[in-house]
Design a protein around this motif. Structure first.
Motif, mmCIF file in Angstrom:
data_model
loop_
_atom_site.group_PDB
_atom_site.id
_atom_site.type_symbol
_atom_site.label_atom_id
_atom_site.label_comp_id
_atom_site.label_asym_id
_atom_site.label_seq_id
_atom_site.Cartn_x
_atom_site.Cartn_y
_atom_site.Cartn_z
ATOM 1 N N GLU A 22 -45.352 10.086 -26.801
ATOM 2 C CA GLU A 22 -45.391 11.364 -25.961
ATOM 3 C C GLU A 22 -43.975 11.954 -25.883
ATOM 4 O O GLU A 22 -43.171 11.185 -25.895
ATOM 5 N N PRO A 23 -43.873 13.070 -26.109
ATOM 6 C CA PRO A 23 -42.481 13.530 -25.984
ATOM 7 C C PRO A 23 -41.657 13.483 -24.716
ATOM 8 O O PRO A 23 -40.412 13.165 -24.763
ATOM 9 N N SER A 24 -42.464 13.203 -23.624
ATOM 10 C CA SER A 24 -41.610 12.679 -22.370
ATOM 11 C C SER A 24 -41.159 11.550 -22.607
ATOM 12 O O SER A 24 -39.984 11.111 -22.005
ATOM 13 N N THR A 25 -41.598 10.624 -23.260
ATOM 14 C CA THR A 25 -41.343 9.063 -23.298
ATOM 15 C C THR A 25 -40.240 8.959 -24.273
ATOM 16 O O THR A 25 -39.007 8.388 -23.965
ATOM 17 N N VAL A 26 -40.068 9.840 -25.177
ATOM 18 C CA VAL A 26 -39.132 9.962 -26.389
ATOM 19 C C VAL A 26 -37.763 10.570 -25.501
ATOM 20 O O VAL A 26 -36.659 10.069 -25.557
ATOM 21 N N THR A 27 -38.102 11.477 -24.810
ATOM 22 C CA THR A 27 -36.917 12.110 -23.822
ATOM 23 C C THR A 27 -36.345 11.205 -23.159
ATOM 24 O O THR A 27 -34.908 11.009 -23.056
ATOM 25 N N ARG A 28 -37.100 10.645 -22.412
ATOM 26 C CA ARG A 28 -36.607 9.347 -21.570
ATOM 27 C C ARG A 28 -35.823 8.340 -22.227
ATOM 28 O O ARG A 28 -34.541 7.918 -22.021
ATOM 29 N N MET A 29 -36.361 7.994 -23.327
ATOM 30 C CA MET A 29 -35.800 7.027 -24.150
ATOM 31 C C MET A 29 -34.247 7.320 -24.951
ATOM 32 O O MET A 29 -33.554 6.603 -24.619
ATOM 33 N N VAL A 30 -34.444 8.640 -25.308
ATOM 34 C CA VAL A 30 -33.261 9.271 -25.641
ATOM 35 C C VAL A 30 -32.125 9.562 -24.804
ATOM 36 O O VAL A 30 -30.908 9.250 -24.855
ATOM 37 N N LYS A 31 -32.330 9.622 -23.795
ATOM 38 C CA LYS A 31 -31.549 10.052 -22.489
ATOM 39 C C LYS A 31 -30.989 8.651 -22.291
ATOM 40 O O LYS A 31 -29.773 8.559 -21.818
ATOM 41 N N ARG A 32 -31.979 7.436 -22.052
ATOM 42 C CA ARG A 32 -31.019 6.446 -21.770
ATOM 43 C C ARG A 32 -30.171 5.848 -22.982
ATOM 44 O O ARG A 32 -29.047 5.392 -22.740
ATOM 45 N N LEU A 33 -30.464 6.122 -24.142
ATOM 46 C CA LEU A 33 -29.473 5.740 -25.037
ATOM 47 C C LEU A 33 -28.298 6.349 -25.246
ATOM 48 O O LEU A 33 -27.428 6.102 -25.388
ATOM 49 N N GLU A 34 -28.494 7.686 -24.723
ATOM 50 C CA GLU A 34 -27.231 8.664 -24.543
ATOM 51 C C GLU A 34 -26.312 8.236 -23.251
ATOM 52 O O GLU A 34 -25.136 8.031 -23.601
ATOM 53 N N GLN A 35 -26.917 7.818 -22.331
ATOM 54 C CA GLN A 35 -26.095 7.213 -21.354
ATOM 55 C C GLN A 35 -25.371 5.978 -21.652
ATOM 56 O O GLN A 35 -24.206 5.772 -21.292
ATOM 57 N N GLY A 36 -26.025 5.291 -22.557
ATOM 58 C CA GLY A 36 -25.536 4.163 -23.046
ATOM 59 C C GLY A 36 -24.325 4.333 -24.280
ATOM 60 O O GLY A 36 -23.574 3.478 -24.543
ATOM 61 N N GLY A 37 -24.141 5.461 -24.491
ATOM 62 C CA GLY A 37 -23.290 6.049 -25.521
ATOM 63 C C GLY A 37 -23.643 5.586 -26.963
ATOM 64 O O GLY A 37 -22.920 5.758 -27.817
ATOM 65 N N PHE A 38 -24.842 5.279 -27.122
ATOM 66 C CA PHE A 38 -25.435 5.068 -28.668
ATOM 67 C C PHE A 38 -25.936 6.231 -29.351
ATOM 68 O O PHE A 38 -25.904 6.233 -30.547
ATOM 69 N N VAL A 39 -26.330 7.246 -28.597
ATOM 70 C CA VAL A 39 -26.583 8.492 -29.507
ATOM 71 C C VAL A 39 -26.041 9.815 -28.580
ATOM 72 O O VAL A 39 -25.652 9.477 -27.627
ATOM 73 N N ARG A 40 -26.158 10.977 -29.511
ATOM 74 C CA ARG A 40 -25.433 12.008 -28.845
ATOM 75 C C ARG A 40 -26.616 13.237 -29.180
ATOM 76 O O ARG A 40 -27.230 13.087 -30.170
ATOM 77 N N ARG A 41 -26.891 14.076 -28.358
ATOM 78 C CA ARG A 41 -27.967 15.160 -28.184
ATOM 79 C C ARG A 41 -27.087 16.291 -28.294
ATOM 80 O O ARG A 41 -26.288 16.760 -27.694
#
Length: 108
Positions: A22-41
């Motif tokens: 689900e898009p909302s699931t991916v959004t949450r996952m990406v936000k957590r990875l971004e907060q950890g410094g692993f991805v940039r949106r």
């Protein structure tokens, strides 16, 4: 993460399709990875409605850990298998995956 490392920046919508989530699931996952410094949106340069997700330089240390974990898992799983047995196992698993994919598609 492995998909981003291997394929570079991706639209978040492509990650939704890849993960079949689900898009909302991916959004949450990406936000957590971004907060950890692993991805940039960032906003897509070609589509103002889309978000591009990319792995950061900081994620490269994680990449080595993930690759090592997969390698250890593979070695443990296939310990004692001959090359021929590994090839047979891979072929059987592909066949099982194809069967499951067909079944899933027929239910949709």
């Amino acid at each position: 993460m492995m998909h981003l490392w291997e394929n570079g920046p991706q639209p978040q919508s492509a990650l939704v399709r890849l993960l079949d989530a689900e898009p909302s699931t991916v959004t949450r996952m990406v936000k957590r990875l971004e907060q950890g410094g692993f991805v940039r949106r960032s906003p897509s340069p070609t589509d103002g409605r889309a978000i591009t997700v990319e792995a950061t330089a900081a994620s490269q240390g994680l990449r080595r850990q993930v690759e090592n974990a997969w390698q250890e898992l593979e070695q443990t799983t296939l310990d004692g298998f001959t090359d021929a047995e590994c090839q047979t196992l891979a072929a059987l698993l592909r066949k099982a995956e194809d069967n499951l994919t067909r079944a899933l598609n027929s239910w949709a």
